[in-house]
Enzyme design. Structure first.
Site, short mmCIF file in Angstrom:
data_model
loop_
_atom_site.label_atom_id
_atom_site.label_comp_id
_atom_site.label_asym_id
_atom_site.label_seq_id
_atom_site.Cartn_x
_atom_site.Cartn_y
_atom_site.Cartn_z
N GLY A 44 0.78 -1.22 0.00
CA GLY A 44 0.00 0.00 0.00
C GLY A 44 0.81 1.27 0.00
O GLY A 44 0.26 2.36 0.16
N GLU A 71 4.16 -9.43 -11.20
CA GLU A 71 3.01 -9.75 -10.32
C GLU A 71 1.70 -9.63 -11.07
O GLU A 71 1.05 -10.64 -11.37
CB GLU A 71 3.02 -8.82 -9.10
CG GLU A 71 4.07 -9.17 -8.07
CD GLU A 71 3.94 -8.33 -6.81
OE1 GLU A 71 4.31 -8.84 -5.75
OE2 GLU A 71 3.45 -7.20 -6.88
N LYS A 218 19.78 6.22 -0.22
CA LYS A 218 21.16 6.15 -0.72
C LYS A 218 21.20 6.48 -2.20
O LYS A 218 20.45 5.93 -2.99
CB LYS A 218 21.72 4.73 -0.50
CG LYS A 218 23.14 4.57 -0.99
CD LYS A 218 23.69 3.19 -0.69
CE LYS A 218 23.09 2.13 -1.59
NZ LYS A 218 23.78 0.82 -1.47
N HIS A 224 21.62 14.36 -2.37
CA HIS A 224 20.16 14.31 -2.24
C HIS A 224 19.79 14.84 -0.87
O HIS A 224 20.63 14.92 0.04
CB HIS A 224 19.63 12.88 -2.41
CG HIS A 224 20.21 11.90 -1.40
ND1 HIS A 224 19.62 11.67 -0.19
CD2 HIS A 224 21.32 11.13 -1.45
CE1 HIS A 224 20.34 10.78 0.48
NE2 HIS A 224 21.38 10.44 -0.24
N THR A 285 -13.39 31.78 20.02
CA THR A 285 -14.51 31.53 19.13
C THR A 285 -15.54 32.65 19.24
O THR A 285 -15.85 33.13 20.34
CB THR A 285 -15.17 30.17 19.46
OG1 THR A 285 -16.29 29.96 18.60
CG2 THR A 285 -15.64 30.12 20.91
N GLU A 313 -14.64 25.28 8.41
CA GLU A 313 -15.57 25.23 9.54
C GLU A 313 -17.00 25.56 9.15
O GLU A 313 -17.94 25.08 9.80
CB GLU A 313 -15.10 26.19 10.64
CG GLU A 313 -13.84 25.74 11.35
CD GLU A 313 -13.50 26.58 12.56
OE1 GLU A 313 -12.98 26.02 13.54
OE2 GLU A 313 -13.74 27.80 12.53
N TRP A 326 -23.33 41.46 6.34
CA TRP A 326 -22.37 42.55 6.57
C TRP A 326 -22.24 43.46 5.34
O TRP A 326 -21.33 44.27 5.27
CB TRP A 326 -21.01 41.98 6.93
CG TRP A 326 -20.99 41.27 8.25
CD1 TRP A 326 -21.60 41.67 9.41
CD2 TRP A 326 -20.34 40.02 8.54
NE1 TRP A 326 -21.37 40.76 10.41
CE2 TRP A 326 -20.60 39.73 9.92
CE3 TRP A 326 -19.58 39.11 7.81
CZ2 TRP A 326 -20.11 38.58 10.55
CZ3 TRP A 326 -19.09 37.98 8.43
CH2 TRP A 326 -19.36 37.71 9.78
#
Length: 513
Positions: A44, A71, A218, A224, A285, A313, A326
């Site tokens: 996976g 495979e 490596k 790298h 909040t 949210e 507003w």
């Protein structure tokens, strides 16, 4: 006098860009050309996708490829990769992609006795010549070991195969399976066969979520970046890595100001925000963070700027309703192409997926300013490590493109307090605006202050503000009150304020130095 021997000239190893987003930055230009790179990972971890994408990106760059499958059948590979947007069947008809099918057949049993890959090597060489391939992917080496009993002979033959491809100047990727994300490089010890380059893919369980990362373990003779870097698999694009180490502090800084959308806040900031600034709005909040975000977006749109709002949210309808209350018509601004609103639940995908999605939206819409409401919502559904990577990745992306960014964060208590969000982003922001509730005489009031603003003078006062039908109105500074930012406001008599001010008055001889 002895003559100094000139040092040998350094000749860097030539690298071939993989074309995989982010990976070339991690590998500092790609993988060494004409060599074989082992890609090892657990189940996976997207090994097959990386192997196929290496060929697909090569074809798009004019380099044909051969895919050797041990495979899955070629039919399965075509079907699985179709979701990534790669027309493999079309490329086969055009002579750009060729399969070499070495997958197990239903009637095949485990082979004992002498074993060699001579026939397979001949087939691979034939496919390379047929499509004039420069890249080859072999997926996956572990399948060979499960079908043949003598592991030492299999390793010897794989070494012969890798040696032959190298002498044909073919840049090759071989995939191999690992048993654990952190342990031996591969299940059957094939890393010594390849020898030169190793990429590790991980799909580790971090808390309750899977987190994919890639590491260049490596690269013999080639530089790298070190460490793990998050990546995800995006339909239509394939693997997309997020190389945080490739971020460089080379972005330019502008003196051009943009409006916050509120004239009074602009005055507090010395004339508005810088156009490429990262702004953090923090508060409890309900104290007005979303309103500041709305004014920031509407103010930019009124100036003809393209503005992107990312909401985690509130829904689209809620945002539009609030803006209308507003006096701001987001629907009209969106129809004019000046505003785009993107809403998503934080739990709908991992933070790496959110980051890649946000970057793709920005690249497509090309906004002048971006607002995120709120970062705290994303913080709650992630680990600290992945959250920090998300914040750094997004802010650096905006900085590189000189886009103004406004982020909101929610404090843990009504009266203030430092949140995890603030701790992670405060040092990389240019401006911090702090909103606070202030309890005075049994009444809850609101205060605003500009806590930080890089490169510009700004007001130091804490002003009172109110929210009405036209948005935010910022009034006078709080007088005779201390402890607002700490969350414990206290009234101080006027004579005491006068005395304290006199202690710091440089014009008076009794003032403190």
């Amino acid at each position: 006098m002895k003559k100094e021997t000139p040092s040998a000239k350094l000749i860097p190893i030539e690298k071939l860009p993989t074309g995989i987003p982010g990976l070339d930055a991690i590998t500092e230009g790609g993988i060494p050309k004409g060599r074989t790179t082992l890609v090892a990972g657990t189940a996976g971890s997207a090994k097959t996708i990386v192997a196929a994408q290496f060929l697909a990106a090569g074809i798009e760059a004019g380099h044909n490829g051969v895919f050797v499958t041990f495979e899955e059948s070629p039919q399965d590979i075509r079907a699985n990769m179709n979701g990534m947007g790669w027309p493999i069947f079309q490329w086969e008809k055009e002579g750009k992609w060729a399969f070499v099918d070495a997958s197990p057949q239903p009637e095949e049993s485990v082979v004992t006795g002498p074993f060699d890959l001579g026939a397979l090597l001949a087939r691979i060489e034939g496919a390379i010549k047929k499509v004039h391939a420069e890249r080859v992917s072999l997926d996956s080496l572990g399948s060979i070991f499960t079908r043949f009993s003598e592991a030492a002979l299999v390793r010897r033959e794989l070494f012969r195969l890798a040696y032959a491809l190298k002498h044909m100047n073919i840049t090759c990727m071989m995939t191999a399976e690992r048993t654990h994300d952190y342990g031996e490089i591969s299940r059957f010890g094939v890393e010594e066969i390849v020898g030169d380059n190793v990429l590790i893919l991980r799909n580790a369980l971090d808390g309750e979520k899977r987190r994919r990362t890639i590491e260049a373990l490596k690269f013999r003779g080639a530089s790298h970046h070190k460490g793990e870097y998050p990546f995800n698999v995006v339909p239509g694009r394939g693997v997309v890595a997020v190389p945080l180490s490739a971020i460089e502090l080379k972005q330019r800084s502008s003196n051009v100001r943009i409006t916050s959308g509120n004239p009074e806040l602009d005055l507090m900031c010395g004339g508005g925000f810088f156009c490429d600034a990262i702004i953090l709005v923090t508060g409890a909040t309900g104290c007005g963070k979303t309103l500041i975000t709305t004014e920031f977006i509407a103010g930019g749109a009124k100036q003809g700027e393209r503005c992107l709002l990312l909401a985690f949210e509130e829904s689209r309808d809620q945002l539009f309703r609030n803006a209308t209350s507003w006096g701001m018509d987001f629907e009209q601004l969106e129809n004019e192409g000046l505003v785009r609103v993107v809403c998503a639940y934080p739990e709908s995908m991992g933070l790496e997926d959110h980051l890649v999605h946000i970057r793709s939206v920005i690249e497509e819409f090309r906004p002048n300013r971006v607002a995120v409401d709120s970062l705290s919502a994303l913080e709650r559904v992630s680990t600290l490590k992945s959250y920090r990577e998300f914040v750094i990745g997004l802010t650096s992306f905006l900085k590189q493109r000189e886009i103004g960014g406004l982020f909101t964060a929610t404090t843990p208590t009504l009266m203030g307090g430092t949140s995890v969000t603030e701790a992670h982003i405060s040092t990389i922001t240019d401006t911090i605006i702090m909103l606070r509730y202030v309890e005075m005489s049994g009444e809850m009031r609101r205060g605003i202050t500009v806590l930080k603003m890089r490169g510009s003078p700004h007001e130091k006062q804490i002003r009172e503000f109110s929210i009405g039908g036209v948005g935010m109105h910022i009034g006078r500074a709080f007088r005779n009150v201390t402890g607002i930012l700490s969350g414990y406001p206290q009234h101080v008599p006027a004579e005491e304020i006068t005395r304290l001010n006199s202690l710091f008055d440089p014009d008076k001889p009794e003032a403190l130095p």
